[in-house]
Every structure is written in structure tokens, then in C-alpha cells.
Design a protein around this motif. Structure first.
Motif, PDB file in Angstrom:
ATOM      1  N   ASN A 133       1.730  13.236  -5.939  1.00  0.00           N
ATOM      2  CA  ASN A 133       2.105  14.279  -6.903  1.00  0.00           C
ATOM      3  C   ASN A 133       3.521  14.727  -6.586  1.00  0.00           C
ATOM      4  O   ASN A 133       3.825  15.082  -5.440  1.00  0.00           O
ATOM      5  CB  ASN A 133       1.114  15.439  -6.833  1.00  0.00           C
ATOM      6  N   PRO A 134       4.425  14.698  -7.585  1.00  0.00           N
ATOM      7  CA  PRO A 134       5.834  14.908  -7.282  1.00  0.00           C
ATOM      8  C   PRO A 134       6.128  16.326  -6.784  1.00  0.00           C
ATOM      9  O   PRO A 134       5.431  17.274  -7.125  1.00  0.00           O
ATOM     10  CB  PRO A 134       6.530  14.652  -8.625  1.00  0.00           C
ATOM     11  N   GLN A 172       4.101  12.744   1.631  1.00  0.00           N
ATOM     12  CA  GLN A 172       2.697  12.894   1.246  1.00  0.00           C
ATOM     13  C   GLN A 172       1.967  11.552   1.336  1.00  0.00           C
ATOM     14  O   GLN A 172       2.570  10.489   1.389  1.00  0.00           O
ATOM     15  CB  GLN A 172       2.596  13.417  -0.184  1.00  0.00           C
ATOM     16  N   LYS A 173       0.631  11.659   1.269  1.00  0.00           N
ATOM     17  CA  LYS A 173      -0.215  10.473   1.405  1.00  0.00           C
ATOM     18  C   LYS A 173      -0.228   9.672   0.101  1.00  0.00           C
ATOM     19  O   LYS A 173      -0.384  10.239  -0.979  1.00  0.00           O
ATOM     20  CB  LYS A 173      -1.650  10.922   1.760  1.00  0.00           C
ATOM     21  N   PHE A 174      -0.092   8.383   0.227  1.00  0.00           N
ATOM     22  CA  PHE A 174      -0.121   7.438  -0.893  1.00  0.00           C
ATOM     23  C   PHE A 174      -1.466   7.514  -1.619  1.00  0.00           C
ATOM     24  O   PHE A 174      -2.522   7.499  -0.983  1.00  0.00           O
ATOM     25  CB  PHE A 174       0.102   6.036  -0.328  1.00  0.00           C
ATOM     26  N   VAL A 179      10.577   2.930  -3.910  1.00  0.00           N
ATOM     27  CA  VAL A 179      11.286   4.105  -3.389  1.00  0.00           C
ATOM     28  C   VAL A 179      10.671   4.431  -2.029  1.00  0.00           C
ATOM     29  O   VAL A 179       9.454   4.381  -1.874  1.00  0.00           O
ATOM     30  CB  VAL A 179      11.120   5.313  -4.341  1.00  0.00           C
ATOM     31  N   ALA A 180      11.503   4.756  -1.061  1.00  0.00           N
ATOM     32  CA  ALA A 180      10.956   5.137   0.251  1.00  0.00           C
ATOM     33  C   ALA A 180      11.839   6.206   0.872  1.00  0.00           C
ATOM     34  O   ALA A 180      13.044   5.997   1.054  1.00  0.00           O
ATOM     35  CB  ALA A 180      10.856   3.915   1.162  1.00  0.00           C
ATOM     36  N   GLY A 181      11.239   7.350   1.165  1.00  0.00           N
ATOM     37  CA  GLY A 181      11.957   8.465   1.762  1.00  0.00           C
ATOM     38  C   GLY A 181      11.672   8.574   3.244  1.00  0.00           C
ATOM     39  O   GLY A 181      12.449   8.143   4.091  1.00  0.00           O
ATOM     40  N   SER A 182      10.506   9.137   3.582  1.00  0.00           N
ATOM     41  CA  SER A 182      10.152   9.351   4.987  1.00  0.00           C
ATOM     42  C   SER A 182      10.171   8.058   5.774  1.00  0.00           C
ATOM     43  O   SER A 182      10.654   8.027   6.915  1.00  0.00           O
ATOM     44  CB  SER A 182       8.756   9.954   5.093  1.00  0.00           C
ATOM     45  N   TYR A 183       9.625   7.007   5.186  1.00  0.00           N
ATOM     46  CA  TYR A 183       9.564   5.722   5.899  1.00  0.00           C
ATOM     47  C   TYR A 183      10.965   5.300   6.369  1.00  0.00           C
ATOM     48  O   TYR A 183      11.134   4.856   7.509  1.00  0.00           O
ATOM     49  CB  TYR A 183       8.943   4.633   5.015  1.00  0.00           C
TER      50      TYR A 183
END
Ligand code: DX5
Ligand code: ZN
Length: 217
Positions: A139-140, A145-147, A194-198
């Protein structure tokens, strides 16, 4: 090979330029920028002056994800920031067809984004017009957050819709993407992750981008 769009939301905002330089030096295909208005989503992040500043040093195209109510109000401002792709939420547009055409007329690629609970079939009458579909796998509003696992089935349905309509839209996924969740997405037909935290919580973001880019289904 899959394309990777690092999300700057997970970068250290006190060192935003360094994060952009990391993306410049990496194999990333796009820079993903999350704009929020505190109304459509319960958070406020980056705005137009910051996007313009990023553009002065970015050597990858800007993929601007508008998590704002009535994003059609901002097409010319996003274009003037130098964005190549403008992603708008289907749920935030009363006149989505008009917004998509306005984005394209402004010289940008038009992306339509779906929240996790919005069915892919909502795109049936617009899919032939759009350049990108962004499926939210969280949820944006926030990074880390969890996938949401049912996104994989949505990618398969979307791929079918794209093939059956002859659309040229590429499929982008946003939220909870990492080396564990990416293989099934790639297998189902995702084109851009898209990948932020990773990426930005990794000790070596350039290597993390490289590893995601070479992920196998
Ligand atoms: C969330 C944003 C995402 C976010 C993803 O609303 O749209 O782009 O940065 O972050 P991660 O990869 O940490 O889930
Ligand atoms: Zn995003």
C-alpha cells in the motif's frame, strides 16, 4: 534482462546527491522518485524543487511516481522538472484518459499505477494508450513494507491483457522488491523492478542493483 529503478525514498535525504551519483554509476535503468501529498497517501515526501535539483545531476531517466490526488493538475510541472516518465494512480484520476493524453502531449511517457486492491481489468479500456503500468505490491505511502504476494498473479493477468490487446506497455512493480520476491515477478512477466530499502540499506548499493538486474525467474 530485468530493468531496475532504485527508489530514492530509501536514501539518506541529507546526502541525496550521493545517492543519485550511486545510481548514475550503477546498472540501474531509471531513477524512481516518490511524490506524496499527505492526502492520497498518509505521508509527504519529495516535491518539484527537489526533483529539479536531482535532474541537474541524474544521468538516468526520471520515473516520477505521483501519489497525489488529481495528479493531472501537475503535468506541466513534472515535465518542467525534466521527468521522462510520469506515473499517476488510476484511483486518483476522475478523467484518466484525459490525464494520460496530457502526459503524452507534454512529451513524457505515461504510466498508470494500481493500488494492491485495484483489479488489473480496470485498465482494459486504457491499456493500449499507456507506456507503463506500475503495480503496487505494498500500500503506497512508505518504504520498507512487506511484499503482497498476490501481486505475482496480477502481473500474469496484466501480461495477458497486454498481449491480447497488442499494447506496448511495460510492467513495473513497486514495494517490497528484493532478491527473494523478484524471481516470481520476473517469471510472471515484470519488466522493471522498483527497489528502495533493498538497494539503499545494502552495504553495497551498486552491487545490490547489479544482482537484482541479473535475477533469474
Ligand atoms: C512506496 C513507494 C515506493 C517505495 C518502495 O509508496 O512508492 O517506491 O520507495 O520502497 P521499498 O522498496 O522499500 O518497499
Ligand atoms: Zn514508488
Amino acid at each position: 534482462m530485468i530493468k531496475v529503478a532504485p527508489s530514492l525514498l530509501a536514501a539518506d535525504f541529507a546526502r541525496l546527491g550521493e545517492a543519485v551519483e550511486i545510481v548514475n554509476r550503477s546498472e540501474a535503468s531509471l531513477i524512481h522518485i516518490d511524490v506524496m501529498d499527505g492526502v492520497f497517501v498518509p505521508n509527504i515526501t519529495i516535491g518539484f524543487p527537489v526533483i529539479s535539483a536531482i535532474k541537474t545531476i541524474a544521468r538516468k531517466p526520471l520515473d516520477v511516481h505521483m501519489m497525489v490526488t488529481d495528479p493531472g493538475r501537475f503535468v506541466s510541472q513534472v515535465r518542467d522538472c525534466g521527468a521522462e516518465i510520469m506515473n499517476v494512480h488510476l484511483e486518483a484520476c476522475t478523467h484518466l484518459d484525459r490525464v494520460v493524453h496530457t502526459i503524452k502531449a507534454a512529451g513524457m511517457q505515461a504510466g498508470v499505477t494500481l493500488n494492491p486492491a485495484t483489479p488489473v481489468m480496470m485498465l482494459q479500456d486504457i491499456i493500449s494508450e499507456v507506456d507503463m503500468v506500475l503495480l503496487m505490491s505494498v500500500n503506497p505511502g512508505f518504504g520498507g513494507q512487506k511484499f503482497i504476494a498476490n501481486t505475482v498473479a496480477k502481473v500474469s493477468s496484466l501480461k495477458q491483457l497486454i498481449i491480447s490487446t497488442g499494447s506496448r506497455a511495460v510492467i513495473e512493480i513497486d514495494g517490497g522488491v528484493d532478491l527473494n520476491t523478484a524471481p516470481a515477478l520476473v517469471g510472471a512477466g515484470a519488466d522493471v523492478l522498483v527497489a528502495g530499502s533493498y538497494v539503499f540499506r545494502s552495504p553495497d548499493p551498486i552491487d545490490a542493483i547489479d544482482r537484482l538486474r541479473h535475477i533469474k525467474p
